[in-house]
Design a protein around this motif. Structure first.
Motif, PDB file in Angstrom:
ATOM      1  N   ARG A 196       0.835  -1.205   0.000  1.00  0.00           N
ATOM      2  CA  ARG A 196       0.000   0.000   0.000  1.00  0.00           C
ATOM      3  C   ARG A 196       0.870   1.255   0.000  1.00  0.00           C
ATOM      4  N   THR A 197       1.877   1.264   0.866  1.00  0.00           N
ATOM      5  CA  THR A 197       2.785   2.411   0.944  1.00  0.00           C
ATOM      6  C   THR A 197       3.478   2.640  -0.391  1.00  0.00           C
ATOM      7  N   ALA A 198       4.009   1.568  -0.982  1.00  0.00           N
ATOM      8  CA  ALA A 198       4.721   1.684  -2.255  1.00  0.00           C
ATOM      9  C   ALA A 198       3.810   2.217  -3.356  1.00  0.00           C
ATOM     10  N   LEU A 199       2.592   1.725  -3.428  1.00  0.00           N
ATOM     11  CA  LEU A 199       1.658   2.157  -4.472  1.00  0.00           C
ATOM     12  C   LEU A 199       1.374   3.651  -4.386  1.00  0.00           C
ATOM     13  N   VAL A 200       1.180   4.156  -3.182  1.00  0.00           N
ATOM     14  CA  VAL A 200       0.895   5.595  -3.031  1.00  0.00           C
ATOM     15  C   VAL A 200       2.123   6.427  -3.402  1.00  0.00           C
ATOM     16  N   LEU A 201       3.298   5.981  -2.991  1.00  0.00           N
ATOM     17  CA  LEU A 201       4.531   6.717  -3.298  1.00  0.00           C
ATOM     18  C   LEU A 201       4.796   6.797  -4.798  1.00  0.00           C
ATOM     19  N   LEU A 202       4.292   5.817  -5.556  1.00  0.00           N
ATOM     20  CA  LEU A 202       4.578   5.731  -6.991  1.00  0.00           C
ATOM     21  C   LEU A 202       3.484   6.325  -7.877  1.00  0.00           C
ATOM     22  N   ALA A 203       2.418   6.839  -7.287  1.00  0.00           N
ATOM     23  CA  ALA A 203       1.235   7.228  -8.071  1.00  0.00           C
ATOM     24  C   ALA A 203       1.519   8.294  -9.125  1.00  0.00           C
ATOM     25  N   ASP A 204       2.396   9.250  -8.824  1.00  0.00           N
ATOM     26  CA  ASP A 204       2.712  10.281  -9.821  1.00  0.00           C
ATOM     27  C   ASP A 204       4.064  10.891  -9.498  1.00  0.00           C
ATOM     28  N   HIS A 205       4.669  11.552 -10.490  1.00  0.00           N
ATOM     29  CA  HIS A 205       5.972  12.185 -10.279  1.00  0.00           C
ATOM     30  C   HIS A 205       6.164  13.336 -11.250  1.00  0.00           C
ATOM     31  N   PRO A 286      13.168  10.790  -0.800  1.00  0.00           N
ATOM     32  CA  PRO A 286      12.380  10.532   0.420  1.00  0.00           C
ATOM     33  C   PRO A 286      11.432   9.353   0.267  1.00  0.00           C
ATOM     34  N   ARG A 287      11.044   9.026  -0.962  1.00  0.00           N
ATOM     35  CA  ARG A 287      10.183   7.861  -1.193  1.00  0.00           C
ATOM     36  C   ARG A 287      10.928   6.584  -0.833  1.00  0.00           C
ATOM     37  N   ALA A 288      12.194   6.501  -1.236  1.00  0.00           N
ATOM     38  CA  ALA A 288      13.004   5.316  -0.922  1.00  0.00           C
ATOM     39  C   ALA A 288      13.231   5.204   0.579  1.00  0.00           C
ATOM     40  N   ALA A 289      13.543   6.331   1.215  1.00  0.00           N
ATOM     41  CA  ALA A 289      13.788   6.314   2.658  1.00  0.00           C
ATOM     42  C   ALA A 289      12.549   5.848   3.407  1.00  0.00           C
ATOM     43  N   ALA A 290      11.382   6.320   2.980  1.00  0.00           N
ATOM     44  CA  ALA A 290      10.135   5.938   3.648  1.00  0.00           C
ATOM     45  C   ALA A 290       9.861   4.448   3.499  1.00  0.00           C
ATOM     46  N   LEU A 291      10.128   3.896   2.316  1.00  0.00           N
ATOM     47  CA  LEU A 291       9.850   2.481   2.069  1.00  0.00           C
ATOM     48  C   LEU A 291      10.874   1.582   2.754  1.00  0.00           C
TER      49      LEU A 291
END
Length: 376
Positions: A196-205, A286-291
């Motif tokens: 779930r966390t990964a999916l939200v982090l990847l939704a847009d950039h 920060p996405r990598a650090a969070a995951l």
């Protein structure tokens, strides 16, 4: 900072904007952590482009290659080294939100987004082959987006994301996508929350290559599955959404040969290490650090990440985090791309929908550099 401002003739706010858009590489000053150093080559390149002026031919030549395409968007922005979805901190949002929540926000949908899909995948092996084949079939028979209400397009988009998840191995059903993926991949509820966390982090950039392509397709009135297929085929490149595949290959070397031997080979030959560093996040993704904070990668991979960071100063980006997660939980080989493609389909559809509000076809001009045309 002062020197860079003087060379470019701009205010500090402009320097920060250059950094956030990846035009200037920045790093901490080893002698004073309160100061930042800017890459001299980047400053020189910006100064040269400013001197080139804004003549029509110069502008046309540099629009795509000397700079970046600039398209107004309210979807995603970068501020203080973090991504924001419509003004909301995406990393903070990923602590509790689902991909459905992120889609409702990015699509500005009035109703709750539901990716449930009871249609099982057609016979065959789950993966990108099944996903692209399904989308191609839908694109071939899809209707133009012109003259259709937004809520109708939202409903179609929900179905597309749901079917895409099924094609990558999610279990059919009416649960949130992360639970369906965990069930399809036979994982626990703890792993489901990680997904779930990964999916939200990847939704847009913001305006990535795939988002730009999806917007081009949308500007022509192409169907939503066609817009999504255009974006996802671009995403599949190893320099974009399939970068985690390169990281997976690197990790395989590490597990086979050991982190010291692999690292010595790459550094002694001046080879870049896939998945480390990100031009938009000079202080670390920060996405990598969070995951990565949510699980322990395999020991040899954890040692490798630590040693790369120590020797190069480069932090792991989201591709490393995805590949490490797949390795740790022994997910399907193509799981990282499946998660990335499914999550980013939300963003690609958001960009496509946003582009529909601009009544203009995106049509860059070529600058011909071939032989002179023959006389009539």
């Amino acid at each position: 900072m002062t020197e860079a401002c003087n060379l470019l003739g701009v205010q500090p706010q402009t320097i920060y904007a250059y950094v956030s858009r990846g035009k200037l590489e920045v790093m901490p000053d080893p002698a004073d952590t309160r100061r930042r150093l800017y890459r001299a080559e980047d400053v020189a390149g910006l100064a040269k482009r400013k001197q080139a002026g804004r003549k029509h031919e110069t502008l046309a030549a540099n629009t795509l290659f000397g700079s970046e395409p600039s398209i107004p968007t309210a979807l995603c922005a970068f501020s203080r080294g973090r991504p924001y979805y419509r003004g909301r901190d995406a990393v903070h949002m990923a602590r509790t939100a689902t991909l459905e929540d992120a889609a409702q926000l990015l699509w500005a949908a009035e109703r709750t987004v539901d990716f449930s899909c009871s249609t099982p995948m057609r016979s065959g092996k789950p993966g990108r082959g099944a996903a692209f084949a399904a989308l191609a079939s839908l694109a071939a028979a899809g209707h133009s987006t012109g003259g259709r209400l937004t809520r109708v397009l939202h409903a179609e988009g929900q179905g597309l994301v749901g079917q895409l998840a099924n094609a990558f191995g999610a279990s059919p059903g009416h649960e949130p996508l992360h639970l369906r993926f965990a069930k399809g991949w036979k994982q626990s509820s703890k792993v489901a929350d990680l997904l779930r966390t990964a999916l939200v982090l990847l939704a847009d950039h913001e305006l990535t290559s795939s988002a730009f392509v999806a917007r081009i397709a949308a500007s022509t009135g192409a169907s939503l599955p066609a817009c999504l297929l255009a974006g996802l085929t671009t995403l599949s490149g190893p320099l974009h959404g399939d970068a985690s595949g390169r990281v997976r290959a690197l990790f395989s070397e590490v597990e086979r040969l050991g982190e010291d031997q692999v690292l010595a080979h790459y550094l002694s030959n001046g080879l870049s290490l896939a998945g480390f560093g990100h031009h938009l996040y000079p202080d670390g993704d920060p996405r990598a650090a969070a995951l990565l904070a949510l699980f322990e990668p395999p020991k040899v991979i954890a040692r490798f990440i630590a040693k790369v960071t120590k020797l190069t100063g480069l932090q792991p980006n989201i591709d490393v985090a995805l590949a490490a997660m797949v390795a740790h939980h022994r997910l399907p080989a193509d799981a990282a791309f499946g998660l990335f493609a499914t999550a980013r389909s939300v963003g690609l559809l958001a960009h496509s929908l946003e582009q529909l509000g601009v009544a203009q076809v995106i049509r860059p001009r070529g600058r011909y550099v071939g032989p002179m045309p023959e006389p009539a």
